[in-house]
Motif scaffolding. Structure first.
Motif, short mmCIF file in Angstrom:
data_model
loop_
_atom_site.label_atom_id
_atom_site.label_comp_id
_atom_site.label_asym_id
_atom_site.label_seq_id
_atom_site.Cartn_x
_atom_site.Cartn_y
_atom_site.Cartn_z
N SER A 566 0.83 -1.21 0.00
CA SER A 566 0.00 0.00 0.00
C SER A 566 0.87 1.26 0.00
N HIS A 567 1.99 1.24 0.75
CA HIS A 567 2.92 2.38 0.72
C HIS A 567 3.47 2.58 -0.69
N LEU A 568 3.91 1.50 -1.31
CA LEU A 568 4.44 1.58 -2.66
C LEU A 568 3.37 2.06 -3.63
N HIS A 569 2.15 1.60 -3.45
CA HIS A 569 1.06 2.02 -4.32
C HIS A 569 0.82 3.53 -4.21
N GLY A 570 0.88 4.05 -2.98
CA GLY A 570 0.69 5.49 -2.80
C GLY A 570 1.79 6.31 -3.45
N LYS A 571 3.05 5.86 -3.31
CA LYS A 571 4.16 6.58 -3.94
C LYS A 571 4.05 6.56 -5.46
N LEU A 572 3.68 5.41 -6.00
CA LEU A 572 3.53 5.32 -7.46
C LEU A 572 2.42 6.24 -7.95
N ILE A 573 1.34 6.34 -7.19
CA ILE A 573 0.26 7.24 -7.61
C ILE A 573 0.74 8.69 -7.63
N LEU A 574 1.55 9.10 -6.62
CA LEU A 574 2.09 10.46 -6.61
C LEU A 574 2.98 10.72 -7.82
N LEU A 575 3.85 9.75 -8.11
CA LEU A 575 4.74 9.92 -9.27
C LEU A 575 3.95 10.02 -10.56
N ILE A 576 2.95 9.16 -10.70
CA ILE A 576 2.17 9.16 -11.95
C ILE A 576 1.42 10.47 -12.11
N THR A 577 0.86 11.00 -11.03
CA THR A 577 0.14 12.28 -11.13
C THR A 577 1.08 13.43 -11.49
N GLN A 578 2.31 13.42 -10.92
CA GLN A 578 3.26 14.47 -11.27
C GLN A 578 3.68 14.39 -12.73
N VAL A 579 3.92 13.17 -13.21
CA VAL A 579 4.33 13.01 -14.62
C VAL A 579 3.22 13.47 -15.55
N THR A 580 2.00 13.08 -15.26
CA THR A 580 0.89 13.50 -16.13
C THR A 580 0.69 15.01 -16.09
N ALA A 581 0.88 15.61 -14.92
CA ALA A 581 0.73 17.07 -14.83
C ALA A 581 1.80 17.79 -15.63
N SER A 582 3.04 17.29 -15.55
CA SER A 582 4.11 17.93 -16.33
C SER A 582 3.89 17.77 -17.83
N GLU A 583 3.38 16.60 -18.25
CA GLU A 583 3.10 16.42 -19.68
C GLU A 583 2.00 17.36 -20.16
N LYS A 584 1.01 17.59 -19.33
CA LYS A 584 -0.05 18.51 -19.72
C LYS A 584 0.47 19.93 -19.89
N THR A 585 1.38 20.34 -18.99
CA THR A 585 1.92 21.70 -19.10
C THR A 585 2.78 21.86 -20.36
N LYS A 586 3.50 20.79 -20.76
CA LYS A 586 4.30 20.88 -21.98
C LYS A 586 3.43 20.99 -23.21
N ARG A 587 2.30 20.26 -23.20
CA ARG A 587 1.44 20.27 -24.38
C ARG A 587 0.69 21.60 -24.54
N MET A 588 0.52 22.37 -23.48
CA MET A 588 -0.23 23.64 -23.58
C MET A 588 0.58 24.68 -24.36
N PRO A 589 -0.05 25.43 -25.32
CA PRO A 589 0.67 26.45 -26.12
C PRO A 589 1.05 27.64 -25.24
N SER A 590 2.28 28.14 -25.45
CA SER A 590 2.76 29.28 -24.65
C SER A 590 2.11 30.58 -25.15
N PRO A 591 1.74 31.52 -24.28
CA PRO A 591 1.09 32.77 -24.71
C PRO A 591 2.06 33.69 -25.47
N ALA A 592 1.50 34.53 -26.39
CA ALA A 592 2.33 35.43 -27.22
C ALA A 592 2.96 36.51 -26.35
#
Length: 679
Positions: A566-592
């Protein structure tokens, strides 16, 4: 005959199961098992004579039992012949078996009819019944309970005749004197009551733990010089829970004497006790004691006063399996009960398991101190279905009567066969003379034959298949049943299986849980249903922890890693959420955004110092470093030039002095112009 009580969860409850031989002839052996069933076995053939299951066999399990005495049975049978026309209650009292329950009720079971005779409830006990004793002559029944009371019952009216407080704590054992005028009761202390007045006649010290068995050993006083009043001078025996000493007491005229006169020592707590009564002072008392360790100790002693040292057994009987082969070791077979036969020279031994015991008659002619009998017992836990009393009657069917039977698939009515198919079958019979195949006959009857073994089984046959598979250890049959994933089907199957198949099913599920993890997902569903549906039955088993030890260890080992996972499962969930959040920020177009500074290269090579200072590229950093190095070189060159200038000045001073001297002498070599050039 002594009858032990089921221990249950009480540590001070007597060990063993309630059991007793029928009086005088020992033709039957009654045993109340831990699942609440009463089974009566024939001692001569070891055949199951009768089986009775009370309606409340799980909540109100049997704690003690006692056969009606032979004198009472003979008396009642005589009354029954005398008064055939009268439908009285006394006519059915022969061959009665009294059962005490854990809820305080007493059941009277008739072995002649094979059904319940009556039930004693009103005004009786409010707690567990510990012991039952029949009176030899008047047909009364005496019972004691944990509620501290002793009750005298009238069997004819099924009502309480008398009820009085027997002790300050629970009363655990009873015994009626040979003349029927006195009653022994015991909790931790032993009391002798006068039945007519219900007064205490004598007190005895008793045991440190609750007394589990009481019985008189003599019927005549050893002192023949004094007149016998029916009880004075008699000896009686007592055994207690967790006590390896059986004490012998003597009823004396002096009320001060309260201690035991002698004792017998055994290897473990007594479970079942039987003895032969001594009719005169020269006849020894024979005692057979079955201990919790499965051995039988035989004693033979003449009771004639005090004996300081505990007496040891004359012979010990043990039963074991023969060790076949060099590596095989013999295993002990527990003895459940033992009883002396009417000739007093042979012993009936009941051994094996409580569900299918073996009964054997053994002659007592050995002079050895230890006898080990080699016997083989079957490991089959299913009883042999050979009941002598049955209520199944085969109806007489007229040949002209039509019997309507539901169809096999889905309990539907029989379909009419097609006309063409019947005609083809009839033509085959006429032409070829040979009868059609079985498949054709079934088709003509409208019953579809099964085309393969992989066809789905009917849900109502799952309990039967599961029971047969557990008994025969058929893996194919077990796989068909246990691999189902339908929760409703699993619950229905577990509800319909017999109680004796619950423990083998749990053992089979434990084996499969240790296998592949994919199979464990399905087995957990079965395990959950079994433990929830049959929890009340499993709680009545005394050796449940021993039988399910492997399952407990398996569950503990699986649960140990759950916290880490369960501890390992919680850590993996944190890592996965951080990775997905960073990917979303990269995909967003930068403002002019507008640049603060724009640099454009010019064609001319000359650049102002201000423009160079404002450059931020990597080349500018390199140029700045080159400039710093050049500045350092210039500073070093200037320092060197200053040093050289200083040296030249010193030399020029010397030259001036020389030139002045030369001018004085008229030897000037250098012109003033050359000097200026050198400077």
């Amino acid at each position: 005959m002594a009858a032990g009580g089921g221990g249950g969860g009480d540590p001070l409850a007597p060990a063993g199961l309630p059991c007793a031989f029928s009086p005088d002839t020992q033709a039957y052996f009654a045993l109340a098992s831990s699942d609440g069933h009463l089974r009566v076995w024939e001692t001569a053939t070891t055949r199951l004579h009768q089986e009775y299951v009370p309606s409340a066999h799980l909540s109100g399990t049997c704690t003690c039992l006692a056969w009606a005495p032979a004198r009472l049975q003979a008396k009642e049978s005589h009354q029954r012949k005398k008064r055939k026309s009268e439908a009285t209650g006394t006519s059915d009292q022969a061959d009665l078996l009294a059962l005490g329950t854990a809820v305080g009720s007493i059941l009277l079971y008739s072995t002649v009819k094979g059904e319940l005779h009556s039930k004693l409830i009103n005004g009786g006990h409010e707690n567990r019944v510990n012991c039952i004793q029949w009176h030899q002559d008047n047909g009364c029944l005496y019972s004691c309970s944990d509620d501290k009371y002793i009750v005298e019952w009238n069997i004819q009216t099924c009502k309480v005749k008398c009820k009085w407080k027997g002790d300050n704590s629970s009363v655990s054992a009873l015994c009626i004197s040979p003349d029927g005028k006195m009653l022994l009761s015991a909790g931790r202390t032993i009391k002798l009551w006068v039945l007519e007045t219900k007064d205490i006649y004598r007190h005895f010290t008793g045991h440190a733990t609750p007394v589990s068995s009481l019985m008189f050993t003599t019927i005549r006083s050893s002192n023949e010089s004094q007149p016998f009043d029916g009880v004075t001078g008699l000896y009686f025996l007592s055994g207690a829970v967790h006590d390896r000493l059986l004490n012998v007491w003597q009823v004396r005229s002096e009320s001060r004497e309260k201690s035991a006169v002698m004792s017998f020592t055994v290897t473990d707590e007594p479970v079942h006790i039987d003895l032969t009564l001594s009719e005169n002072k020269e006849e020894p008392v024979k005692l057979a004691v079955v201990c919790r360790d499965g051995q039988v100790h035989l004693f033979e002693h003449i009771l004639n006063g005090h004996c300081k040292k505990p007496l040891t057994s004359n012979c010990t009987i043990q039963i074991a399996t023969p060790g076949k082969g060099k590596k095989a070791t013999p295993k002990p077979i527990p003895i459940l009960a033992a009883g002396f036969c009417s000739d007093k020279m042979s012993l009936l031994l009941v051994y094996g398991n409580w569900f299918q015991p073996a009964i054997e008659r053994v002659a007592l002619n050995s002079k050895e101190s230890h006898v080990c009998l080699e016997r083989e017992i079957s490991n089959c836990w299913a009883p042999r279905v050979e009941t002598a009393v049955t209520k199944v009657r085969t109806p007489v069917v007229n040949s002209e009567a039509k019997v309507l039977v539901p169809g096999i698939p889905g309990h539907q009515a029989l379909n009419k066969p097609p006309a063409q198919q019947t005609k083809e079958v009839e033509s085959k019979r006429k032409l070829g003379g040979n009868e059609g195949s079985i498949e054709e006959r079934l088709g003509a009857m409208g019953i579809a034959a099964k085309e393969g073994k992989d066809e789905l089984l009917q849900t109502n046959s799952f309990p039967v298949l599961l029971t047969q598979g557990l008994e025969s250890n058929d893996l194919e049959m077990l796989n068909k049943v246990l691999q189902t994933r339908n929760l409703n089907l699993i619950k229905k199957t577990v509800l319909r299986i017999p109680l004796h198949a619950v423990i083998p099913l749990l053992q089979e599920l434990t084996k499969r849980l240790q296998g592949h993890p994919n199979s464990a997902v399905v087995m957990v569903q079965w395990l959950k249903c079994v433990l929830t549906v049959h929890a009340s039955y499993l709680s009545t088993l005394p050796d449940l922890v021993h039988q399910l030890g492997t399952l407990y260890q398996l569950m503990e080992s699986r649960v140990k890693t759950f916290q880490k996972l369960s501890h390992l499962h919680g850590k993996l969930i944190l890592l996965i959420t951080q990775v997905t959040a960073s990917e979303k920020t990269k995909r967003m177009p930068s403002p002019a955004q507008q640049a603060k500074l724009v640099y454009e290269e010019e064609s001319s090579e000359e650049e102002s110092d201000d423009e160079i200072a404002e450059k931020d590229s990597d080349d500018n950093w390199d140029e700045d470093e080159d400039e710093k190095e050049s500045v350092k070189e210039d500073i070093d060159e200037e320092n060197e030039e200053e040093d050289e200038d200083a040296e030249e000045k010193e030399e020029n001073g010397e030259d001036r002095e020389m030139s002045s001297e030369k001018e004085v002498n008229g030897d000037s070599d250098l012109d003033p112009e050359n000097e200026s050039e050198e400077e």
